[in-house]
Design a protein around this motif. Structure first.
Motif, PDB file in Angstrom:
ATOM      1  N   THR A  94      -0.274  11.263 -11.820  1.00  0.00           N
ATOM      2  CA  THR A  94      -1.167  10.098 -11.792  1.00  0.00           C
ATOM      3  C   THR A  94      -1.494   9.656 -10.370  1.00  0.00           C
ATOM      4  O   THR A  94      -2.471   8.937 -10.154  1.00  0.00           O
ATOM      5  CB  THR A  94      -0.527   8.909 -12.526  1.00  0.00           C
ATOM      6  N   GLY A 152       0.131   7.533  -8.792  1.00  0.00           N
ATOM      7  CA  GLY A 152       0.296   6.087  -8.827  1.00  0.00           C
ATOM      8  C   GLY A 152       1.744   5.706  -8.588  1.00  0.00           C
ATOM      9  O   GLY A 152       2.608   6.557  -8.361  1.00  0.00           O
ATOM     10  N   ALA A 158      -2.879   3.919 -10.523  1.00  0.00           N
ATOM     11  CA  ALA A 158      -3.026   5.356 -10.754  1.00  0.00           C
ATOM     12  C   ALA A 158      -4.405   5.834 -10.300  1.00  0.00           C
ATOM     13  O   ALA A 158      -5.427   5.250 -10.674  1.00  0.00           O
ATOM     14  CB  ALA A 158      -2.823   5.665 -12.230  1.00  0.00           C
ATOM     15  N   GLU A 172      -5.628   8.396 -13.750  1.00  0.00           N
ATOM     16  CA  GLU A 172      -5.066   7.790 -14.955  1.00  0.00           C
ATOM     17  C   GLU A 172      -5.339   8.673 -16.174  1.00  0.00           C
ATOM     18  O   GLU A 172      -6.418   9.259 -16.303  1.00  0.00           O
ATOM     19  CB  GLU A 172      -5.629   6.386 -15.186  1.00  0.00           C
ATOM     20  N   PHE A 188      -4.512   5.552 -21.087  1.00  0.00           N
ATOM     21  CA  PHE A 188      -4.493   4.246 -20.423  1.00  0.00           C
ATOM     22  C   PHE A 188      -5.772   3.459 -20.687  1.00  0.00           C
ATOM     23  O   PHE A 188      -5.958   2.368 -20.146  1.00  0.00           O
ATOM     24  CB  PHE A 188      -4.293   4.420 -18.914  1.00  0.00           C
ATOM     25  N   ASP A 235      -7.901   2.231 -17.677  1.00  0.00           N
ATOM     26  CA  ASP A 235      -7.267   1.331 -16.717  1.00  0.00           C
ATOM     27  C   ASP A 235      -6.421   2.138 -15.733  1.00  0.00           C
ATOM     28  O   ASP A 235      -6.008   3.260 -16.022  1.00  0.00           O
ATOM     29  CB  ASP A 235      -6.386   0.325 -17.461  1.00  0.00           C
ATOM     30  N   LYS A 236      -6.142   1.561 -14.585  1.00  0.00           N
ATOM     31  CA  LYS A 236      -5.286   2.195 -13.583  1.00  0.00           C
ATOM     32  C   LYS A 236      -3.812   1.892 -13.830  1.00  0.00           C
ATOM     33  O   LYS A 236      -2.943   2.332 -13.083  1.00  0.00           O
ATOM     34  CB  LYS A 236      -5.668   1.706 -12.177  1.00  0.00           C
ATOM     35  N   GLU A 237      -3.550   1.135 -14.884  1.00  0.00           N
ATOM     36  CA  GLU A 237      -2.190   0.702 -15.193  1.00  0.00           C
ATOM     37  C   GLU A 237      -1.856   1.063 -16.633  1.00  0.00           C
ATOM     38  O   GLU A 237      -2.700   0.983 -17.525  1.00  0.00           O
ATOM     39  CB  GLU A 237      -2.067  -0.812 -14.994  1.00  0.00           C
ATOM     40  N   GLU A 282       2.501   7.868 -24.094  1.00  0.00           N
ATOM     41  CA  GLU A 282       1.715   7.122 -23.111  1.00  0.00           C
ATOM     42  C   GLU A 282       0.982   5.981 -23.806  1.00  0.00           C
ATOM     43  O   GLU A 282       0.406   6.169 -24.880  1.00  0.00           O
ATOM     44  CB  GLU A 282       0.697   8.049 -22.438  1.00  0.00           C
ATOM     45  N   SER A 294      -1.524   2.279 -23.149  1.00  0.00           N
ATOM     46  CA  SER A 294      -2.242   1.350 -22.283  1.00  0.00           C
ATOM     47  C   SER A 294      -1.418   0.073 -22.146  1.00  0.00           C
ATOM     48  O   SER A 294      -0.475  -0.168 -22.910  1.00  0.00           O
ATOM     49  CB  SER A 294      -3.612   1.022 -22.876  1.00  0.00           C
TER      50      SER A 294
END
Length: 410
Positions: free
Chosen positions: A74, A76, A111, A114, A118, A121-123, A197, A199
């Motif tokens: 990722t 991240g 991330a 990503e 997710f 989103d980057k998270e 995984e 979100s």
């Protein structure tokens, strides 16, 4: 005195649980439940002979993260927010063994790459299991990695593979195809990672639930018809708060009301170590204990309980120990049983019951029978008679048309 009958009706699309047939209720359509799944990527054609590398002892491990590939892939920041280094998940499906030695929740932020899960989103969050499978069945075995259950069986999460290196995935050495699925050879074992995984939004919903790990049985055939053991559902808390909730539930018998999160239970009364025995046709039944609990159905199952009007629902869960003295194995998933009072005749609710699986000759197994009453009926009755009419064995009724009865006194 003529007794009234308790009746259950079951539809293919919904679990309908009834108190008594003389109480009218309108039909209620059960909303469709969407089961969240994430398909695994297609298998590669080459054979995977690589061994598992324990990232926990590697210098590349960061912040105690089991699987450093999460951060590498990722690009991240990956931080452990919940860690269980001794989950005590060690299951044996008639020689096919599945063990989780460690699991954790990893929070991914900022991330650059990503994953799809997710939701743009980057998270997001990743649940990582360090697991081992071992095939000691004496032949080939088919096995699917477990799912994570949220608030109930209609809310499950299947494993994802995008953030697990190919060599660290828990899967058979030989790849399969849709028409010829992969299987574990005799004696084959694998230690690696199984991951889920989520979100940010989906994780924040899941972490509040009494989550479970749903481990389906292994099988001798690809159609999963020749069972090796039976499916098991085990506690799988993802936070300290969830762990405390699940620990408080340990006092309840393991019927499907508990394992499938069908309803919240409040203990009303309990009788342990009754140990009353009855035998017939080399089958010995022991009444071990009884629990009376008030039920508060979860959202997905509120419309499944019928005929109780505005009254509270009481579940009577009876724990039976079955000793198989016959020469053949004995399935104990199909009982015909009744709970009688002076005025009422209650049928057992098979869709809420559970058992420990087929009982081999000379062995013992546990069966949890469930009956449903109105709260008022529970309050006015102190004496019950449990009647076991039929146990469906491999060759018909294991009791040979003989009834066994037990007295239950509150």
């Amino acid at each position: 005195m003529k007794k009234k009958m308790g009746v259950i009706s079951v539809l293919s699309t919904a679990l309908l649980l009834s108190a008594c047939s003389n109480h009218d209720d309108g039909s209620t359509k059960k909303a469709e439940k969407k089961v969240e799944t994430t398909s695994q990527s297609e298998s590669k054609s080459k054979e995977n002979n690589a061994s598992f590398t324990d990232k926990t002892s590697s210098e590349s491990a960061k912040n105690g993260v089991l699987n450093s590939y999460i951060a590498d892939s990722t690009k991240g920041q990956a931080d452990v927010i919940f860690n269980n280094a001794n989950p005590k998940i060690d299951l044996n499906f008639d020689g096919f063994k599945f063990k989780v030695s460690h699991y954790q929740v990893v929070h991914v932020k900022n991330a650059e790459n990503e994953p799809y899960s997710f939701d743009g989103d980057k998270e997001g969050y990743v649940i990582t299991l360090k697991a081992t499978v071992e095939n000691q069945t004496g032949g080939k075995a088919y096995f699917n990695n477990p799912a994570v259950q949220g608030k109930d069986e209609y809310n499950t999460k299947q494993p994802d593979v995008s953030l697990v290196d190919e060599t660290d995935r828990v899967k058979p050495k030989k790849d399969g195809t849709p028409s010829n699925p992969a299987y574990y050879d005799k004696g084959e074992s694998k230690t690696g990672f199984i991951q889920y995984e989520l979100s940010k939004e989906k994780y924040e919903i899941l972490v509040k639930e009494k989550s479970k790990l749903v481990v389906s049985n292994a099988s001798k055939d690809s159609m999963m018809r020749e069972h090796l053991g039976e499916k098991q559902i085990v506690d799988f808390p993802l936070s300290d708060a969830s762990a405390k909730k699940q620990k408080s539930d340990n006092k309840f018998f393991d019927d499907q009301i508990v394992t499938k999160n069908i309803a919240e239970k409040t203990l009303l009364e309990q009788k342990n170590e009754i140990n009353e025995k009855q035998s017939q046709n080399n089958i010995e039944l022991t009444l071990t204990g009884v629990q009376f609990t008030k039920l508060d159905p979860t959202d997905s199952f509120k419309n499944s309980f019928r005929g109780f009007g505005n009254e509270d629902i009481v579940a009577v869960t009876v724990k039976m120990t079955v000793k198989n003295g016959s020469s053949d194995s004995l399935p104990i998933n199909q009982f015909s049983a009744f709970l009688d009072t002076d005025a009422m005749h209650y049928f057992n609710q098979g869709s809420l019951e559970s058992d420990s699986g087929d009982v081999k000759s000379g062995q013992r197994g546990d069966k949890y029978l469930v009956f449903l009453l109105k709260k008022s009926e529970f309050e006015k009755n102190k004496n019950f008679k449990l009647k076991i009419r039929h146990i469906e064995g491999n060759s018909g009724d294991a009791l040979k048309d003989h009834e066994l009865s037990f007295n239950i006194k509150r």
